[in-house]
Write a protein that holds these residues in place. Structure first.
Motif, PDB file in Angstrom:
ATOM      1  N   LEU A  53       4.911  13.689   7.645  1.00 60.18           N
ATOM      2  CA  LEU A  53       3.857  13.013   8.069  1.00 60.18           C
ATOM      3  C   LEU A  53       3.427  12.129   7.033  1.00 60.18           C
ATOM      4  N   ASP A  54       3.877  12.321   5.588  1.00 55.97           N
ATOM      5  CA  ASP A  54       3.647  11.027   4.658  1.00 55.97           C
ATOM      6  C   ASP A  54       4.412   9.892   5.045  1.00 55.97           C
ATOM      7  N   GLU A  55       5.617  10.004   5.535  1.00 62.10           N
ATOM      8  CA  GLU A  55       6.336   8.851   6.127  1.00 62.10           C
ATOM      9  C   GLU A  55       5.409   8.267   7.212  1.00 62.10           C
ATOM     10  N   ILE A  56       4.964   9.043   8.130  1.00 56.98           N
ATOM     11  CA  ILE A  56       4.242   8.237   9.077  1.00 56.98           C
ATOM     12  C   ILE A  56       2.977   7.497   8.684  1.00 56.98           C
ATOM     13  N   VAL A  57       2.276   7.942   7.665  1.00 56.26           N
ATOM     14  CA  VAL A  57       1.167   7.350   6.838  1.00 56.26           C
ATOM     15  C   VAL A  57       1.551   6.111   6.164  1.00 56.26           C
ATOM     16  N   ASP A  58       2.808   6.116   5.513  1.00 58.87           N
ATOM     17  CA  ASP A  58       3.179   4.912   4.737  1.00 58.87           C
ATOM     18  C   ASP A  58       3.644   3.862   5.612  1.00 58.87           C
ATOM     19  N   LEU A  59       4.306   4.121   6.881  1.00 56.86           N
ATOM     20  CA  LEU A  59       4.742   3.439   7.898  1.00 56.86           C
ATOM     21  C   LEU A  59       3.601   2.499   8.494  1.00 56.86           C
ATOM     22  N   ALA A  60       2.518   3.392   8.923  1.00 61.16           N
ATOM     23  CA  ALA A  60       1.328   2.954   9.551  1.00 61.16           C
ATOM     24  C   ALA A  60       0.601   1.855   8.425  1.00 61.16           C
ATOM     25  N   ARG A  61       0.447   2.349   7.300  1.00 54.67           N
ATOM     26  CA  ARG A  61      -0.325   1.555   6.125  1.00 54.67           C
ATOM     27  C   ARG A  61       0.367   0.236   6.077  1.00 54.67           C
ATOM     28  N   GLN A  62       1.595   0.218   5.946  1.00 58.52           N
ATOM     29  CA  GLN A  62       2.383  -0.998   5.774  1.00 58.52           C
ATOM     30  C   GLN A  62       2.183  -1.947   6.827  1.00 58.52           C
ATOM     31  N   ALA A  63       2.194  -1.365   7.987  1.00 59.58           N
ATOM     32  CA  ALA A  63       2.352  -2.240   9.188  1.00 59.58           C
ATOM     33  C   ALA A  63       1.004  -2.729   9.215  1.00 59.58           C
ATOM     34  N   GLN A  64      -0.010  -1.908   9.138  1.00 58.05           N
ATOM     35  CA  GLN A  64      -1.388  -2.347   9.476  1.00 58.05           C
ATOM     36  C   GLN A  64      -1.557  -3.702   8.384  1.00 58.05           C
ATOM     37  N   ASP A  65      -1.267  -3.704   7.359  1.00 57.68           N
ATOM     38  CA  ASP A  65      -1.514  -4.660   6.516  1.00 57.68           C
ATOM     39  C   ASP A  65      -0.528  -6.137   6.763  1.00 57.68           C
ATOM     40  N   ASP A  66       0.595  -5.814   7.564  1.00 53.98           N
ATOM     41  CA  ASP A  66       1.405  -6.746   8.033  1.00 53.98           C
ATOM     42  C   ASP A  66       0.634  -7.394   9.279  1.00 53.98           C
ATOM     43  N   VAL A  67       0.097  -6.611  10.025  1.00 55.03           N
ATOM     44  CA  VAL A  67      -0.511  -6.962  11.189  1.00 55.03           C
ATOM     45  C   VAL A  67      -1.707  -7.672  10.867  1.00 55.03           C
ATOM     46  N   ALA A  68      -2.471  -7.129   9.801  1.00 55.28           N
ATOM     47  CA  ALA A  68      -3.838  -7.953   9.534  1.00 55.28           C
ATOM     48  C   ALA A  68      -3.453  -9.405   8.862  1.00 55.28           C
ATOM     49  N   GLU A  69      -2.541  -9.211   8.065  1.00 55.69           N
ATOM     50  CA  GLU A  69      -2.113 -10.519   7.380  1.00 55.69           C
ATOM     51  C   GLU A  69      -1.749 -11.650   8.335  1.00 55.69           C
ATOM     52  N   ARG A  70      -0.907 -11.346   9.480  1.00 62.40           N
ATOM     53  CA  ARG A  70      -0.548 -12.054  10.434  1.00 62.40           C
ATOM     54  C   ARG A  70      -1.768 -12.518  11.278  1.00 62.40           C
ATOM     55  N   ALA A  71      -2.742 -11.727  11.413  1.00 68.74           N
ATOM     56  CA  ALA A  71      -3.834 -12.415  12.215  1.00 68.74           C
ATOM     57  C   ALA A  71      -4.383 -13.230  11.469  1.00 68.74           C
ATOM     58  N   VAL A  72      -4.703 -13.147  10.212  1.00 68.52           N
ATOM     59  CA  VAL A  72      -5.411 -14.228   9.209  1.00 68.52           C
ATOM     60  C   VAL A  72      -4.730 -15.383   9.390  1.00 68.52           C
ATOM     61  N   ALA A  73      -3.136 -15.356   9.166  1.00 68.37           N
ATOM     62  CA  ALA A  73      -2.302 -16.432   9.100  1.00 68.37           C
ATOM     63  C   ALA A  73      -2.603 -17.494  10.383  1.00 68.37           C
TER      64      ALA A  73
END
Length: 155
Positions: A53-73
């Motif tokens: 489950l921690d692998e899922i959390v890590d994946l989701a947190r990294q991906a949400q940051d990438d998605v949010a930064e793409r939106a800002v870009a």
């Protein structure tokens, strides 16, 4: 405060922004969902599932940051506020209290399956207006699909 000038047309930015916002909501809630399961997990496979489950959390947190930064870009403001996520999530929520390991495995696999379906829709939607965002979503989907396979294999 400077606003980012978008390299996309207004129509392309709108379509892409909506795809990124939907992805952000899914990913923020997935990280919370997996943590809720992580904290309340019980059963004979506790340690293996707990760590997975921690692998899922890590994946989701990294991906949400990438998605949010793409939106800002591209000149779109991401909205990851708790109220926004709570109002817009489509993930079936877990019950409160102790969660049996076998039920968690099945629930996480089901949640991942649903999220993957929405991500694949976003991939299709962003192909024409913004292939850069599409590429980002493809990579995240590949990671989600790998985790889905791993949870299904435990069921």
């Amino acid at each position: 405060m400077a606003v980012v000038k978008s390299p996309l047309s207004e129509t392309a930015r709108t379509v892409t922004g909506e795809a990124l916002q939907g992805a952000l909501v899914d990913l923020v809630d997935l990280s919370l969902y997996a943590k809720q399961a992580h904290w309340n997990l019980v059963g004979p496979r506790f340690k293996v599932v707990h760590e997975h489950l921690d692998e899922i959390v890590d994946l989701a947190r990294q991906a949400q940051d990438d998605v949010a930064e793409r939106a800002v870009a591209i000149g779109v403001n991401p909205d990851g506020r708790s109220r926004t996520v709570a109002d817009r999530t489509e993930i079936q929520q877990l019950e409160p209290g102790d969660l049996a390991d076998d039920k968690v495995v099945a629930a996480v696999a089901d949640a991942l399956f649903e999220i993957i379906g929405r991500f694949r829709g976003r991939i299709a939607a962003t192909g024409e207006p913004d292939p850069v965002t599409q590429d980002l979503l493809i990579g995240i989907t590949a990671d989600l699909e790998k985790q889905h396979w791993m949870f299904r294999a435990q069921a």
